[in-house]
Write an enzyme that holds these catalytic residues in place. Structure first.
Site, short mmCIF file in Angstrom:
data_model
loop_
_atom_site.label_atom_id
_atom_site.label_comp_id
_atom_site.label_asym_id
_atom_site.label_seq_id
_atom_site.Cartn_x
_atom_site.Cartn_y
_atom_site.Cartn_z
N SER A 60 45.71 41.48 45.84
CA SER A 60 44.54 42.32 46.09
C SER A 60 43.82 42.43 44.76
CB SER A 60 44.95 43.72 46.55
OG SER A 60 45.68 43.66 47.75
N CYS A 61 42.49 42.41 44.79
CA CYS A 61 41.69 42.55 43.58
C CYS A 61 40.53 43.47 43.89
CB CYS A 61 41.20 41.19 43.10
SG CYS A 61 40.39 41.25 41.48
N VAL A 62 40.47 44.57 43.15
CA VAL A 62 39.44 45.56 43.42
C VAL A 62 38.71 45.94 42.14
CG1 VAL A 62 40.63 46.52 45.43
CG2 VAL A 62 41.07 47.48 43.19
#
Length: 123
Positions: free
Chosen positions: A102-104
């Site tokens: 996940s990349c936020v």
């Protein structure tokens, strides 16, 4: 559970451990681009900061008996999603097995850094 600590990565700057072994899994805390020798932020841009993050994360993984190839999941935090492509260039050099991710983008990170990465690895 077993706490993991290495002086080859920055010491925790709060009430947490660098990583925890639980069963056959390792859960790392988020690593930011702090040089463990100086305690200072390393690098001015996303590329240099991501390199330092990977050095720190690699040291924690190694201390626990794991490696980048054993990582099954990462969570990546960027201060600006415009840095996504440059971040990915560095990230891909280390995570060659392409774990789940996940990349936020976040509003802010500790010490004003540009990137933070945490991981879950198989032991």
């Amino acid at each position: 559970m077993e706490k993991i600590y290495t002086d080859k990565a920055p010491a925790a700057i709060g009430p947490y451990s660098q990583a925890i072994k639980a069963g056959n899994l390792l859960f790392t805390s988020g690593q930011i681009p702090i040089d463990p020798k100086t305690g200072e932020v390393s690098g001015e841009d996303i590329t240099a900061q991501t390199e330092q993050v990977m050095k720190n994360l690699g040291a924690v993984l190694a201390e626990a008996g794991a490696s980048f190839t054993k990582v099954v999941k990462t969570t990546c935090f960027l201060s600006d999603m415009a840095s996504f492509a440059a971040f990915n260039e560095v990230y891909a050099k280390y995570f060659t097995e392409k774990p789940a991710r996940s990349c936020v983008a976040v509003k802010a990170l500790p010490k004003g850094v540009l990137v933070e990465v945490e991981a879950i690895a198989e032991l």
